[in-house]
Design an enzyme around this catalytic site. Sequence first.
Site, PDB file in Angstrom:
ATOM      1  N   ARG A  62      26.559 -30.540 -27.235  1.00 19.55           N
ATOM      2  CA  ARG A  62      25.363 -29.714 -27.431  1.00 19.55           C
ATOM      3  C   ARG A  62      24.610 -30.290 -28.616  1.00 19.55           C
ATOM      4  O   ARG A  62      25.080 -31.200 -29.304  1.00 19.55           O
ATOM      5  CB  ARG A  62      25.671 -28.224 -27.587  1.00 19.55           C
ATOM      6  CG  ARG A  62      27.002 -27.828 -28.167  1.00 19.55           C
ATOM      7  CD  ARG A  62      27.207 -28.274 -29.584  1.00 19.55           C
ATOM      8  NE  ARG A  62      26.126 -27.807 -30.439  1.00 19.55           N
ATOM      9  CZ  ARG A  62      25.826 -28.293 -31.624  1.00 19.55           C
ATOM     10  NH1 ARG A  62      26.532 -29.318 -32.107  1.00 19.55           N
ATOM     11  NH2 ARG A  62      24.854 -27.824 -32.350  1.00 19.55           N
ATOM     12  N   GLY A  63      23.409 -29.733 -28.863  1.00 21.80           N
ATOM     13  CA  GLY A  63      22.525 -30.311 -29.871  1.00 21.80           C
ATOM     14  C   GLY A  63      21.539 -31.209 -29.143  1.00 21.80           C
ATOM     15  O   GLY A  63      21.948 -32.081 -28.367  1.00 21.80           O
ATOM     16  N   ALA A  64      20.255 -30.999 -29.388  1.00 24.35           N
ATOM     17  CA  ALA A  64      19.236 -31.659 -28.573  1.00 24.35           C
ATOM     18  C   ALA A  64      19.397 -33.183 -28.513  1.00 24.35           C
ATOM     19  O   ALA A  64      19.424 -33.759 -27.413  1.00 24.35           O
ATOM     20  CB  ALA A  64      17.842 -31.267 -29.077  1.00 24.35           C
ATOM     21  N   ASP A  89      15.293 -27.923 -31.022  1.00 23.76           N
ATOM     22  CA  ASP A  89      15.565 -28.293 -29.633  1.00 23.76           C
ATOM     23  C   ASP A  89      14.305 -28.736 -28.915  1.00 23.76           C
ATOM     24  O   ASP A  89      14.368 -29.476 -27.930  1.00 23.76           O
ATOM     25  CB  ASP A  89      16.239 -27.140 -28.893  1.00 23.76           C
ATOM     26  CG  ASP A  89      17.673 -26.991 -29.365  1.00 23.76           C
ATOM     27  OD1 ASP A  89      17.887 -26.380 -30.423  1.00 23.76           O
ATOM     28  OD2 ASP A  89      18.569 -27.537 -28.696  1.00 23.76           O
ATOM     29  N   ARG A 145      20.497 -27.997 -18.648  1.00 27.87           N
ATOM     30  CA  ARG A 145      20.026 -27.009 -19.636  1.00 27.87           C
ATOM     31  C   ARG A 145      18.503 -27.160 -19.776  1.00 27.87           C
ATOM     32  O   ARG A 145      17.986 -28.275 -19.721  1.00 27.87           O
ATOM     33  CB  ARG A 145      20.711 -27.194 -21.004  1.00 27.87           C
ATOM     34  CG  ARG A 145      22.210 -26.846 -20.962  1.00 27.87           C
ATOM     35  CD  ARG A 145      22.814 -26.766 -22.359  1.00 27.87           C
ATOM     36  NE  ARG A 145      22.431 -25.532 -23.037  1.00 27.87           N
ATOM     37  CZ  ARG A 145      22.643 -25.301 -24.340  1.00 27.87           C
ATOM     38  NH1 ARG A 145      23.206 -26.238 -25.092  1.00 27.87           N
ATOM     39  NH2 ARG A 145      22.296 -24.145 -24.880  1.00 27.87           N
ATOM     40  N   ASN A 176      14.618 -23.460 -31.623  1.00 27.22           N
ATOM     41  CA  ASN A 176      15.917 -23.872 -32.146  1.00 27.22           C
ATOM     42  C   ASN A 176      16.880 -22.721 -31.870  1.00 27.22           C
ATOM     43  O   ASN A 176      16.493 -21.665 -31.362  1.00 27.22           O
ATOM     44  CB  ASN A 176      15.821 -24.200 -33.642  1.00 27.22           C
ATOM     45  CG  ASN A 176      17.074 -24.891 -34.179  1.00 27.22           C
ATOM     46  OD1 ASN A 176      17.571 -25.836 -33.559  1.00 27.22           O
ATOM     47  ND2 ASN A 176      17.601 -24.417 -35.290  1.00 27.22           N
ATOM     48  N   LYS A 177      18.130 -22.932 -32.195  1.00 24.35           N
ATOM     49  CA  LYS A 177      19.191 -21.945 -31.930  1.00 24.35           C
ATOM     50  C   LYS A 177      18.744 -20.529 -32.309  1.00 24.35           C
ATOM     51  O   LYS A 177      18.112 -20.323 -33.337  1.00 24.35           O
ATOM     52  CB  LYS A 177      20.436 -22.344 -32.728  1.00 24.35           C
ATOM     53  CG  LYS A 177      21.637 -21.417 -32.613  1.00 24.35           C
ATOM     54  CD  LYS A 177      22.076 -21.122 -31.200  1.00 24.35           C
ATOM     55  CE  LYS A 177      22.357 -22.358 -30.391  1.00 24.35           C
ATOM     56  NZ  LYS A 177      22.432 -22.064 -28.924  1.00 24.35           N
TER      57      LYS A 177
END
Lengths: 358, 358
Positions: A59-61, A250, A102, A260-261
């Site tokens: 995960r993480g863009a 993201d 995603r 973002n998150k």
Amino acid sequence: MTIKSPIRSPPRSIETLRWNETSGRIELIDQRILPARFEMPGYDSAAAVANAIQSMVVRGAPAIGCAAAYGVAVEARRLRELASAGFAAGMASAFEVLANSRPTAVNLFWALQRMQTVLMSTQSQAPPAIADELLREAHAILAEDIRANRAMGVHGAALLPDTAQVLTHCNAGALATGGHGTALGVIRSAVEAGKRISVLADETRPLLQGARLTVWELQQDGIPVTLITDNMAGHMMQLGVVDAVIVGADRVAANGDFANKIGTYMVAVLAHRHRIPFYVAAPLSTIDRQLVDGRKIPIEERNDAEVRGFADQRWASADVGVRNPAFDVTPAELVTALITEKRVVLQPNSARIAALFD
Amino acid sequence: MTIKSPIRSPPRSIETLRWNETSGRIELIDQRILPARFEMPGYDSAAAVANAIQSMVVRGAPAIGCAAAYGVAVEARRLRELASAGFAAGMASAFEVLANSRPTAVNLFWALQRMQTVLMSTQSQAPPAIADELLREAHAILAEDIRANRAMGVHGAALLPDTAQVLTHCNAGALATGGHGTALGVIRSAVEAGKRISVLADETRPLLQGARLTVWELQQDGIPVTLITDNMAGHMMQLGVVDAVIVGADRVAANGDFANKIGTYMVAVLAHRHRIPFYVAAPLSTIDRQLVDGRKIPIEERNDAEVRGFADQRWASADVGVRNPAFDVTPAELVTALITEKRVVLQPNSARIAALFD
């Protein structure tokens, strides 16, 4: 589950994605099980990589972008013995399954676009040669990402005082990228430059990337870190112990609004109230120039179980209704500076972001 | 731990504290294990009640006040066969152990003061008669608290639109009081008055009183509730689905600044930005007229393990540094109205709060 310390066999420098030439697999750190266990399973098909992205093994863009590129590359390798027509059909499916893994991180689509461009430019070649080109492009995307993080680190480190406590949300570290990290890359670079940086890490419910991944990463590097629950960020700012906030992104819209998150918006609003600098570290590959502002960024809604508990533990009633948006959008007006690999953009807006691409 | 639904033997109307005349014990719902299990152990000494308060078997400022009163009462009953001198010494210890159980909720000290006043006024009597008077006072404090919640409910319900989604943080419900609740009491009274109220419940890390207790309470009453993580509150406000915020308080200063569960300040700042009414429901017993403003409210810091995981599960490294303040302070400027049993105080300040006591 109990976390024993020290962690078993920690890597010295974190390699989130590692190409294994012998097996022809892309190996990914399984981020769902850190810090309890460190495992790097290998993936050899686009569907398997798409599943790893969807289930948040990776995960993480920026890391999602790199993983998607390797997803294309391993699929091409897997199908390289097919005739051209079968190979082309298989690759079309591969792009589709990866694009649907995603929705929010634009790096996924950016990386697939690069891979698509290579595929188009090599279509006259035989599948084995195309597969080699696609693998080279995946390696290039990974290498460029690490270089971009290093450059962001240098640019961003200059923004931090010699001594500072920096609050971060979620994990925008080596684990979220090809290596070094975006937000944590700035912190790492500041530490390398001799600054005395300590980190306040929001735990980041529901999947606890802050508590599990950011803490683990910083402990690997010996950078002082203090863990708080997400709802403590405002109190810490009231106490005057937060000198700056740095987060990743993201997707950044053309005007500087960014996704973002979930919870990032809350931190930005609090930082604004307390006049604390709020920095976003993101490579150009995270900027979506097609979107005028943040309102159109698609926000993924994940499954209810993540909110009713964590891992195999449930603490809320099984039948309670839940909302689980994985991201929120922070307006550009709350951003002190956008840190990119090219340069720092103070008070980002449409003109300043467009100028980055000149 | 897995939560099965429906919950075993739920009570119809929630009695957080229940006096058992036969056993001479005050029975408390064990709020640490809800909603997985419903248990009401009995306590027959001040030390045992103090431990129940400290370990959060019982929590919520008004409920802590009621529990402390019964802590004095059960100790008096336990010691009533002693001679007067021994009884007096024992009671002095009881007050001390109870006063040291938790620091922030002022209702604890308010209730102990009331019990102390009864003890002083009865000191010429024999211990059994004093014990009877102390028990009567504990009963009175509990009954008054329930009446106060009912009155707050009526006053507060008038502030809500006929149809509204209300966000709440932590649990300021029946479980946090003698019954009915402060913030959730307002919601219950609004529903009783025919309004269509749904609730967005912040889960409230680290101890998850929102996910565990608020959801459970509202489900008992059939009031629609949706669970979110604490960091989603801002996003929900951005989406326009929050019509009002109602929270309780652990201590209100003379100027209207108030301490409440950690994260309340964050919600207040977000509500202010989005021009959403932010209401605090608290009885007069929660107002500490000795404190000019919120800066001097003592903030309890609890143990690290609460932040590193939940219950017996740990997800963060055992050696990571942690902050764990249980409360934060919200300035009065962010409060739309303070709802008390006497009346609603719009935009509370020192003069308006002082007038409540005229």
